[in-house]
Design a protein around this motif. Structure first.
Motif, PDB file in Angstrom:
ATOM      1  N   ARG A   1       0.767  -1.322   0.183  1.00 22.06           N
ATOM      2  CA  ARG A   1       0.063   0.109   0.231  1.00 22.06           C
ATOM      3  C   ARG A   1       0.882   1.239   0.064  1.00 22.06           C
ATOM      4  NH1 ARG A   1      -4.076   2.430   4.280  1.00 22.06           N
ATOM      5  NH2 ARG A   1      -2.142   2.934   5.378  1.00 22.06           N
ATOM      6  N   LEU A   2       0.853   1.907  -0.944  1.00 23.32           N
ATOM      7  CA  LEU A   2       1.420   3.423  -1.209  1.00 23.32           C
ATOM      8  C   LEU A   2       0.735   4.400  -0.460  1.00 23.32           C
ATOM      9  CD1 LEU A   2       2.735   3.127  -4.735  1.00 23.32           C
ATOM     10  CD2 LEU A   2       4.087   2.152  -2.604  1.00 23.32           C
ATOM     11  N   SER A   3       1.140   5.307   0.020  1.00 21.83           N
ATOM     12  CA  SER A   3       0.596   6.681   0.650  1.00 21.83           C
ATOM     13  C   SER A   3       1.156   7.802   0.135  1.00 21.83           C
ATOM     14  CB  SER A   3       0.657   6.691   2.104  1.00 21.83           C
ATOM     15  OG  SER A   3       0.179   5.382   2.731  1.00 21.83           O
ATOM     16  N   CYS A   4       0.469   8.708  -0.068  1.00 25.65           N
ATOM     17  CA  CYS A   4       1.130   9.953  -0.542  1.00 25.65           C
ATOM     18  C   CYS A   4       0.388  11.159   0.224  1.00 25.65           C
ATOM     19  CB  CYS A   4       0.582  10.422  -2.091  1.00 25.65           C
ATOM     20  SG  CYS A   4       0.944  11.901  -2.640  1.00 25.65           S
ATOM     21  N   ALA A   5       1.161  11.741   1.030  1.00 28.98           N
ATOM     22  CA  ALA A   5       0.658  12.795   2.075  1.00 28.98           C
ATOM     23  C   ALA A   5       0.936  14.068   1.333  1.00 28.98           C
ATOM     24  CB  ALA A   5       1.623  12.679   3.219  1.00 28.98           C
ATOM     25  N   ALA A   6      -0.056  14.926   1.565  1.00 24.33           N
ATOM     26  CA  ALA A   6      -0.006  16.360   0.917  1.00 24.33           C
ATOM     27  C   ALA A   6      -0.181  17.533   1.767  1.00 24.33           C
ATOM     28  CB  ALA A   6      -1.165  16.346  -0.124  1.00 24.33           C
ATOM     29  N   SER A   7       0.529  18.390   1.676  1.00 24.99           N
ATOM     30  CA  SER A   7       0.548  19.853   2.521  1.00 24.99           C
ATOM     31  C   SER A   7      -0.439  20.388   1.946  1.00 24.99           C
ATOM     32  CB  SER A   7       2.045  20.412   2.306  1.00 24.99           C
ATOM     33  OG  SER A   7       1.998  20.917   1.041  1.00 24.99           O
ATOM     34  N   GLY A   8      -1.118  21.691   2.737  1.00 29.53           N
ATOM     35  CA  GLY A   8      -1.879  22.464   2.470  1.00 29.53           C
ATOM     36  C   GLY A   8      -3.277  22.069   2.528  1.00 29.53           C
ATOM     37  N   ARG A   9      -4.075  23.004   2.646  1.00 29.92           N
ATOM     38  CA  ARG A   9      -5.541  22.674   2.945  1.00 29.92           C
ATOM     39  C   ARG A   9      -6.595  22.801   1.620  1.00 29.92           C
ATOM     40  NH1 ARG A   9      -7.683  28.305   5.634  1.00 29.92           N
ATOM     41  NH2 ARG A   9      -7.118  29.881   4.030  1.00 29.92           N
ATOM     42  N   THR A  10      -5.941  22.959   0.592  1.00 27.71           N
ATOM     43  CA  THR A  10      -6.343  22.867  -0.841  1.00 27.71           C
ATOM     44  C   THR A  10      -6.607  21.440  -1.582  1.00 27.71           C
ATOM     45  OG1 THR A  10      -4.542  23.758  -1.944  1.00 27.71           O
ATOM     46  CG2 THR A  10      -5.976  25.265  -1.179  1.00 27.71           C
ATOM     47  N   PHE A  11      -6.163  20.345  -0.747  1.00 31.09           N
ATOM     48  CA  PHE A  11      -5.848  19.036  -1.216  1.00 31.09           C
ATOM     49  C   PHE A  11      -7.263  18.548  -1.625  1.00 31.09           C
ATOM     50  CE2 PHE A  11      -6.390  14.730  -0.315  1.00 31.09           C
ATOM     51  CZ  PHE A  11      -5.510  13.909  -1.153  1.00 31.09           C
TER      52      PHE A  11
END
Length: 123
Positions: free
Chosen positions: A19-29
């Motif tokens: 299982r790959l994960s991608c964490a994003a910054s910012g509240r516009t995700f």
């Protein structure tokens, strides 16, 4: 502005799962369509899967249909790629993508990309 960081790659035997994960910054995700692309040695980057901003629509490459599942958790600002029944031909660097363009399969110049995570499937 969006920053993406992939994780979860590794070495697995054929038939296994990751299982790959991608964490994003910012509240516009939550306003972005998210996708996964991959690039194998000597090959061009190719589309793997994508998911709409609210998770209501998913898209998959024919090569991974029935084996991979993309999902997202907007509260955690994270997108996932559950990979099952992995095959040696799945070996590649997997990249996370955030896109607002019209083309699901071809991110435009305004898309954001992660640094990639290596997936290696042994036979």
């Amino acid at each position: 502005q969006v920053q993406l960081v992939e994780s979860g790659g590794g070495l697995v035997q054929a038939g296994g799962s990751l299982r790959l994960s991608c964490a994003a910054s910012g509240r516009t995700f939550s306003t972005y369509r998210m996708g996964w692309f991959r690039q194998a040695p000597g090959k061009e980057r190719e589309f793997v899967a994508a998911i709409s901003w609210n998770g209501g629509t998913t898209y998959y490459a024919d090569s991974v249909k029935g084996r991979f599942t993309i999902s997202r958790d907007n509260a955690k600002r994270t997108v996932y790629l559950q990979m099952s029944n992995l095959k040696p031909e799945d070996t590649a660097i997997y990249y996370c993508n955030a896109n607002r363009g019209l083309d699901v399969y071809r991110p435009d110049e305004y898309a954001y990309w992660g640094q990639g995570t290596q997936v290696t499937v042994s036979s």
